[in-house]
Enzyme design. Structure first.
Site, PDB file in Angstrom:
ATOM      1  CG  HIS A 122     -55.942 -12.911  -1.548  1.00 25.89           C
ATOM      2  ND1 HIS A 122     -54.646 -12.712  -1.167  1.00 25.89           N
ATOM      3  CD2 HIS A 122     -56.277 -14.145  -1.077  1.00 25.89           C
ATOM      4  CE1 HIS A 122     -54.220 -13.762  -0.478  1.00 25.89           C
ATOM      5  NE2 HIS A 122     -55.185 -14.650  -0.419  1.00 25.89           N
ATOM      6  CD  GLU A 147     -51.859 -22.953  -3.938  1.00 25.29           C
ATOM      7  OE1 GLU A 147     -50.627 -22.946  -3.758  1.00 25.29           O
ATOM      8  OE2 GLU A 147     -52.658 -22.482  -3.105  1.00 25.29           O
TER       9      GLU A 147
END
Lengths: 325, 325
Positions: free
Chosen positions: A128, A59
């Site tokens: 998450h 990322e």
């Protein structure tokens, strides 16, 4: 036209990419996999792998690459598989995307959208399930958007893509399948404009993203008990449309702010401070915040439920602020 | 014997001398508190910026880390504006909002100095991604120290550059110390840091970073190759920082001996070029005296310009946080 939130996002990007060849999409599984949540279904087939770029699981690297591309004149859309992974790219977002315009004295700009789902879904565990919008809102140089409905999602994403600044666009996994009426064809909703989603006279509730659905359900329930709730969705969290909230609070005299994020230093604390400064004399009592609990989001269902605001908690808060038992 | 092109070598020497004298003057100005914050001098490393940038076209991109004065000046930025930026003046390259570590000159395609180690390397891949996306035959040159090589962002960028055959040239200025930590205590493969890039299939070469002609000659070859679309390249330029890490660090510090510094100073890149010019390019002392005089005037003028320039108006504080429509 009845569309899902997912389809609305897909349409927004598809129409924008057809309009402007400088726009490209980059992220994990955005191409041949069709997007981890199928938001980019059909994109690589239509636009080709040059404009729909599958990346390795890096990322920081691909977000940094997108920022560099924006500096050189392209308009990247970065899809983060979830906003949680934005933490890995936070150096790029905070130190580069948000500051390059300012540090360069206005020479450079970073027209970029970073989008993906935030907040909890069904028992995804602590890493998450986070609602990180307050982090992004804290940083000068970023805009932050968190639409709740398909119509807003499409119009706001188009505005975000056309914006000349870095925009963090926060979706929600539990919203992707929700459906709503979406205006056909090209339209935009300006960033920084709240919407009154339900008018009411007794109390104002501010809620965004999937908490808007919770707030509307609570309002429906309360109306049966004779409490008339006005619900406002800021839609854009930064810049925040304070005027719309102030106008409402001047009418109702009461304010409840609902957010899924953690309580301490949450976005609601900032909204409350802004309202206290702008409309203290209009308030009949203290602002009440309904927030996520200050814990890592747990896996087990009853624990996860306990950590996240729900309809009963919003109903209770509204009753408290209205002095109704 | 064939002689070397005198005008060409005078040009290179002039640029190196400009950086040297400019930075010596900056150090003086720092001592006088005209310059504040961090000031990282490039003295000793000038041959890399000058040799590498001499091989570029004006429309190629260059980007650097925080030790960036040399790259900015070698790219042709106005020394007045660079000095004014160091002084924090409104007439600086970035109107005083960047400072020493964040020089940007878009007019020279100098895309900035960045002060989070490793963080600008993904940006360089984005510049290169853009030129490839737009089918332009441009290259991007990215300067960083050997201290950035073990960083995760560097590795993510190397992988992306190799994966997508991006036209980027990574120039590692190996000055042997990341602040006070010698390379052998920071990089596992310290005897050959280019292995970091080779492990991703990136072609790499080492060059004597004190020899401007060697740097330029290698760069000419590398630039042609990268411009032709053969993918990224990594150059490890061996050099030495004659001064401290920053002005807060005495020139040799506790982490290296005075003798070591003196030993490296014997291979001063300006002296090396000067000897070549005297022996092989029909230069004489008068040429160097003339250059010293010219550069002395340029640097004096830069200080005068910076000193006499106004500070930014506090009213400009919020300008360029966002791009306003």
């Amino acid at each position: 036209m009845l569309l899902s939130y997912r389809e609305a996002l897909n349409q927004a990007m598809r129409e924008e990419m057809r309009r402007d060849p400088r726009i490209f999409l980059i992220g994990e599984e955005v191409g041949y996999y069709q997007g981890a949540f199928k938001v980019t279904k059909g994109f690589v087939e239509e636009f080709g792998p040059q404009r729909v770029v599958d990346t390795p699981i890096t990322e920081a690297g691909f977000t940094g690459l997108a920022i560099g591309a924006a500096m050189a004149g392209l308009h990247p859309i970065v899809e983060l598989m979830t906003m949680n992974f934005g933490i890995v790219a936070l150096d790029q977002i905070v130190n580069n995307a948000a500051k390059i315009r300012y540090m360069s004295g206005g020479q450079l700009s970073v027209p970029l959208v970073i989008r993906g789902p935030g907040s909890a879904a069904h028992q995804l565990g602590a890493q998450h399930s986070q609602s990180l919008e307050a982090w992004f809102c804290h940083v000068p140089g970023l805009k932050v958007v968190a639409p709740a409905t398909p119509h807003d999602a499409k119009g706001l994403l188009k505005s975000a893509i056309r914006d000349k600044n870095p925009v963090i666009f926060i979706e929600a996994q539990l919203l992707y399948g929700t459906k709503g009426e979406v205006t056909e064809g090209d339209y935009t909703i300006p960033l920084g404009q709240a919407e009154v989603k339900r008018t009411g006279a007794d109390v104002t509730v501010v809620a965004y993203s999937k908490m808007l659905l919770v707030a509307l359900e609570a309002a429906e329930q309360l109306s049966r008990e004779g409490v008339d709730v006005e619900v406002i969705d800021p839609r854009t969290l930064k810049p925040l449309d304070l005027d719309t909230i102030v106008t409402s609070v001047k009418k109702t005299g009461r304010l409840v702010i609902v957010e899924e994020g953690w309580r301490f230093c949450g976005l609601g604390a900032q909204i409350a401070e802004s309202i206290y400064s702008a409309a203290f004399d209009s308030l009949d009592g203290p602002i009440i915040r309904v927030t996520g609990e200050d814990v890592p989001i747990p896996y087990s269902r009853p624990l996860e439920d306990a950590a996240i605001p729900d309809v009963p908690r919003v109903v209770a808060a509204v009753k408290t602020v209205c002095g109704v038992a | 014997m064939t002689h070397m092109d005198k005008a060409d070598l005078l040009g290179l020497y002039r640029q190196m001398l400009l950086i040297r004298r400019f930075e010596e003057k900056s150090a003086e100005m720092y001592a006088l508190a005209k310059i504040a914050g961090f000031l990282h001098l490039y003295i000793g490393e000038e041959a890399i910026a000058v040799g590498a940038i001499a091989a570029l076209r004006p429309d190629d991109y260059a980007i650097s880390a925080y030790r960036d004065h040399g790259h900015c000046l070698a790219r042709g930025s106005d020394p007045n504006k660079v000095m004014a930026e160091l002084f924090g003046k409104a007439t600086g390259l970035c109107q005083g909002k960047g400072g020493s570590m964040h020089l940007v000159d878009l007019s020279k395609r100098f895309m900035g100095g960045y002060a989070i180690v490793g963080g600008h390397i993904p940006l360089a891949t984005g510049l290169a991604f853009t030129t490839k996306y737009q089918k332009q035959d441009l290259v991007t040159v990215c300067f960083f120290g050997e201290g950035a090589v073990p960083s995760g962002q560097a590795h993510e960028a190397f992988n992306l550059a190799a994966l997508w055959k991006l036209p980027v040239i990574f120039i590692c200025e190996n000055n042997r110390y990341g602040m006070g930590t010698p390379v052998q205590r920071a990089v596992a493969l310290y005897e050959n840091v280019a292995e970091a890039a080779r492990s991703y299939g990136i072609a790499a070469e080492r060059v004597d970073g004190m020899d401007v002609l060697a740097v330029r000659s290698l760069m000419h070859r590398v630039v042609d190759q990268v411009r032709a679309g053969h993918g990224p390249f990594f150059i490890e330029a061996m050099t030495y920082r004659f001064m401290g890490h920053s002005m807060a660090d005495p020139s040799h510090g506790h982490y290296r001996s005075k003798d070591e510094v003196e030993e490296h100073r014997k291979r001063d890149p300006l002296t090396l070029l000067r000897e070549t010019m005297l022996s092989q390019a029909r230069c004489d002392e008068a040429d160097f005296k003339q250059l010293e005089r010219e550069i002395g005037e340029v640097v004096t003028a830069a200080v005068k310009f910076a000193d006499e320039s106004p500070f930014p108006d506090p009213a400009s504080l919020y300008a360029d946080v966002m791009v306003e429509d």
